[in-house]
Motif scaffolding. Structure first.
Motif, PDB file in Angstrom:
ATOM      1  N   ALA A  74      -7.621  -7.219  -3.355  1.00 14.42           N
ATOM      2  CA  ALA A  74      -7.881  -8.002  -2.150  1.00 14.42           C
ATOM      3  C   ALA A  74      -6.853  -9.106  -1.948  1.00 14.42           C
ATOM      4  CB  ALA A  74      -9.283  -8.607  -2.209  1.00 14.42           C
ATOM      5  N   GLU A  75      -5.939  -9.277  -2.901  1.00 16.35           N
ATOM      6  CA  GLU A  75      -4.974 -10.362  -2.801  1.00 16.35           C
ATOM      7  C   GLU A  75      -3.559  -9.824  -2.640  1.00 16.35           C
ATOM      8  OE1 GLU A  75      -5.885  -9.989  -7.295  1.00 16.35           O
ATOM      9  OE2 GLU A  75      -6.889  -9.642  -5.375  1.00 16.35           O
ATOM     10  N   ALA A  76      -2.671 -10.676  -2.142  1.00 12.59           N
ATOM     11  CA  ALA A  76      -1.278 -10.311  -1.905  1.00 12.59           C
ATOM     12  C   ALA A  76      -0.410 -10.721  -3.083  1.00 12.59           C
ATOM     13  CB  ALA A  76      -0.777 -10.977  -0.626  1.00 12.59           C
ATOM     14  N   ASN A  77       0.871 -10.303  -3.012  1.00 17.16           N
ATOM     15  CA  ASN A  77       1.911 -10.703  -3.975  1.00 17.16           C
ATOM     16  C   ASN A  77       1.661 -10.164  -5.380  1.00 17.16           C
ATOM     17  OD1 ASN A  77       3.405 -12.245  -2.038  1.00 17.16           O
ATOM     18  ND2 ASN A  77       1.836 -13.819  -2.205  1.00 17.16           N
ATOM     19  N   LEU A  78       1.096  -8.953  -5.451  1.00 20.87           N
ATOM     20  CA  LEU A  78       0.894  -8.287  -6.729  1.00 20.87           C
ATOM     21  C   LEU A  78       2.017  -7.282  -6.958  1.00 20.87           C
ATOM     22  CD1 LEU A  78      -2.940  -7.520  -6.486  1.00 20.87           C
ATOM     23  CD2 LEU A  78      -1.838  -9.439  -7.661  1.00 20.87           C
ATOM     24  N   TRP A  97      -1.750   5.689   1.793  1.00 25.34           N
ATOM     25  CA  TRP A  97      -0.354   6.050   1.513  1.00 25.34           C
ATOM     26  C   TRP A  97       0.413   4.769   1.205  1.00 25.34           C
ATOM     27  CZ3 TRP A  97       3.310   6.652   6.206  1.00 25.34           C
ATOM     28  CH2 TRP A  97       4.632   6.850   5.767  1.00 25.34           C
ATOM     29  N   GLU A  98       0.848   4.609  -0.051  1.00 26.21           N
ATOM     30  CA  GLU A  98       1.493   3.378  -0.494  1.00 26.21           C
ATOM     31  C   GLU A  98       3.015   3.521  -0.506  1.00 26.21           C
ATOM     32  OE1 GLU A  98      -2.049   1.611  -3.365  1.00 26.21           O
ATOM     33  OE2 GLU A  98      -0.062   2.017  -4.206  1.00 26.21           O
ATOM     34  N   VAL A  99       3.674   2.534   0.058  1.00 30.15           N
ATOM     35  CA  VAL A  99       5.130   2.536   0.215  1.00 30.15           C
ATOM     36  C   VAL A  99       5.775   1.775  -0.941  1.00 30.15           C
ATOM     37  CG1 VAL A  99       6.991   1.820   1.760  1.00 30.15           C
ATOM     38  CG2 VAL A  99       4.868   2.744   2.704  1.00 30.15           C
ATOM     39  N   ALA A 100       6.950   2.236  -1.375  1.00 26.93           N
ATOM     40  CA  ALA A 100       7.647   1.597  -2.486  1.00 26.93           C
ATOM     41  C   ALA A 100       8.485   0.408  -2.050  1.00 26.93           C
ATOM     42  CB  ALA A 100       8.533   2.612  -3.215  1.00 26.93           C
ATOM     43  N   ASP A 101       9.147   0.498  -0.906  1.00 23.30           N
ATOM     44  CA  ASP A 101      10.147  -0.502  -0.527  1.00 23.30           C
ATOM     45  C   ASP A 101       9.657  -1.514   0.504  1.00 23.30           C
ATOM     46  OD1 ASP A 101      10.021   1.463   1.424  1.00 23.30           O
ATOM     47  OD2 ASP A 101      12.175   1.464   1.832  1.00 23.30           O
ATOM     48  N   THR A 102       8.347  -1.512   0.800  1.00 24.44           N
ATOM     49  CA  THR A 102       7.742  -2.592   1.584  1.00 24.44           C
ATOM     50  C   THR A 102       6.434  -2.985   0.895  1.00 24.44           C
ATOM     51  OG1 THR A 102       6.198  -1.452   3.096  1.00 24.44           O
ATOM     52  CG2 THR A 102       8.563  -1.354   3.640  1.00 24.44           C
ATOM     53  N   GLY A 103       5.786  -4.000   1.425  1.00 19.99           N
ATOM     54  CA  GLY A 103       4.530  -4.451   0.843  1.00 19.99           C
ATOM     55  C   GLY A 103       3.310  -3.776   1.403  1.00 19.99           C
ATOM     56  N   ASN A 104       3.481  -2.717   2.189  1.00 19.74           N
ATOM     57  CA  ASN A 104       2.371  -2.167   2.939  1.00 19.74           C
ATOM     58  C   ASN A 104       1.994  -0.748   2.541  1.00 19.74           C
ATOM     59  OD1 ASN A 104       1.743  -4.384   4.591  1.00 19.74           O
ATOM     60  ND2 ASN A 104       3.495  -3.941   5.903  1.00 19.74           N
ATOM     61  N   ASN A 148       2.921  -6.457  -2.865  1.00 27.16           N
ATOM     62  CA  ASN A 148       2.080  -6.078  -1.737  1.00 27.16           C
ATOM     63  C   ASN A 148       1.863  -7.235  -0.769  1.00 27.16           C
ATOM     64  OD1 ASN A 148       0.301  -7.456  -3.540  1.00 27.16           O
ATOM     65  ND2 ASN A 148      -1.466  -6.445  -2.621  1.00 27.16           N
ATOM     66  N   ALA A 149       1.708  -6.885   0.486  1.00 30.71           N
ATOM     67  CA  ALA A 149       1.259  -7.814   1.511  1.00 30.71           C
ATOM     68  C   ALA A 149      -0.262  -7.979   1.391  1.00 30.71           C
ATOM     69  CB  ALA A 149       1.658  -7.299   2.888  1.00 30.71           C
ATOM     70  N   GLN A 150      -0.844  -8.749   2.285  1.00 28.87           N
ATOM     71  CA  GLN A 150      -2.285  -8.987   2.236  1.00 28.87           C
ATOM     72  C   GLN A 150      -3.041  -7.718   2.620  1.00 28.87           C
ATOM     73  OE1 GLN A 150      -3.847 -11.890   1.208  1.00 28.87           O
ATOM     74  NE2 GLN A 150      -5.626 -10.553   1.201  1.00 28.87           N
ATOM     75  N   PRO A 151      -3.872  -7.175   1.735  1.00 29.64           N
ATOM     76  CA  PRO A 151      -4.657  -5.991   2.098  1.00 29.64           C
ATOM     77  C   PRO A 151      -5.733  -6.340   3.124  1.00 29.64           C
ATOM     78  CG  PRO A 151      -4.462  -6.243  -0.296  1.00 29.64           C
ATOM     79  CD  PRO A 151      -4.029  -7.532   0.319  1.00 29.64           C
ATOM     80  N   PRO A 152      -6.263  -5.338   3.822  1.00 32.59           N
ATOM     81  CA  PRO A 152      -7.326  -5.609   4.791  1.00 32.59           C
ATOM     82  C   PRO A 152      -8.577  -6.140   4.107  1.00 32.59           C
ATOM     83  CG  PRO A 152      -7.031  -3.241   4.476  1.00 32.59           C
ATOM     84  CD  PRO A 152      -5.895  -3.911   3.777  1.00 32.59           C
ATOM     85  N   VAL A 153      -9.267  -7.020   4.796  1.00 34.79           N
ATOM     86  CA  VAL A 153     -10.483  -7.608   4.253  1.00 34.79           C
ATOM     87  C   VAL A 153     -11.636  -6.623   4.390  1.00 34.79           C
ATOM     88  CG1 VAL A 153      -9.694  -9.947   4.780  1.00 34.79           C
ATOM     89  CG2 VAL A 153     -11.100  -8.700   6.447  1.00 34.79           C
TER      90      VAL A 153
END
Length: 210
Positions: free
Chosen positions: A56-60, A192-199, A71-76
């Motif tokens: 649930a948190e970003a910057n992991l 679907w998780e991306v390697a070169d962005t936080g999303n 990672n960016a901020q995941p959806p709440v």
């Protein structure tokens, strides 16, 4: 973030990727199967939020590939189906009879097919399912889903900037997925998780296990 495509004079409409088979909740809105859900294809392809669900948190950092983008901020909670995107908030509506459901059998193997309008270097695809005792009349939250994916497809080459060919998914991407043992209505969440962005890109598919 990939380039955007402008399809009207005022709205920049991002296009990335989605599951087209079995048709996602959003795609069934586009097709008119899901009522009172006026979405367009670009919206279903743009369900983008922070990766590493159920975090649930970003910057992991990715434990497999720590040099990938954090990672960016995941959806709440309550905004998981829309990935937190206001343009698709209707997808977060949740009740036992709100959405069309695909028939399925416990333990059945299905092909899940992704198509991409903008292909990103990819780390993995995770598939989650609602718990056996979930409440379909409450919003989709992390507590409603199993904490671990029941199916994972992962690309291990790293660092991502040296392995573009290995981390570029095929178009389409097809996964042979064995469904868990369930009865009645359940929701599958594919990420679907991306390697070169936080999303990551979020897709929900509604099933009725018979």
């Amino acid at each position: 973030m990939s380039q955007t495509k402008v399809e009207s004079q005022s709205v920049a409409q991002p296009r990335h990727g989605q599951i087209f088979e079995p048709a996602s909740r959003g795609q069934l809105c586009v097709d008119g199967v899901n009522a009172q859900c006026p979405l367009q294809s670009w919206q279903v392809n743009g369900l983008e939020g922070g990766k590493f669900f159920p975090a649930a948190e970003a910057n992991l950092h990715d434990p497999l590939a720590p040099t990938d983008a954090v990672n960016a901020q995941p959806p709440v909670d309550g905004r998981i189906a829309s990935a937190g995107q206001a343009h698709s908030a209707v997808l977060d509506e949740q009740s036992a009879d709100r959405w069309h459901k695909h028939p399925a059998r416990p333990g059945q193997t299905l092909e899940f097919k992704w198509s991409y309008h903008a292909i990103h270097l990819t780390r993995r695809w995770n598939y989650f399912i609602t718990k056996a005792d979930w409440d379909p009349n409450r919003p989709l939250t992390r507590a409603q889903f199993e904490a671990e994916p029941f199916y994972k497809a992962e690309l291990t080459a790293q660092p991502f900037w040296e392995h573009q060919a290995e981390l570029t998914p095929p178009q389409p991407t097809i996964h042979q997925v064995r469904l868990p043992e369930r009865r009645g209505y359940h929701v599958v969440l594919a990420v679907w998780e991306v390697a070169d962005t936080g999303n990551a890109f979020y897709q929900v598919i509604d099933f009725n296990f018979i």
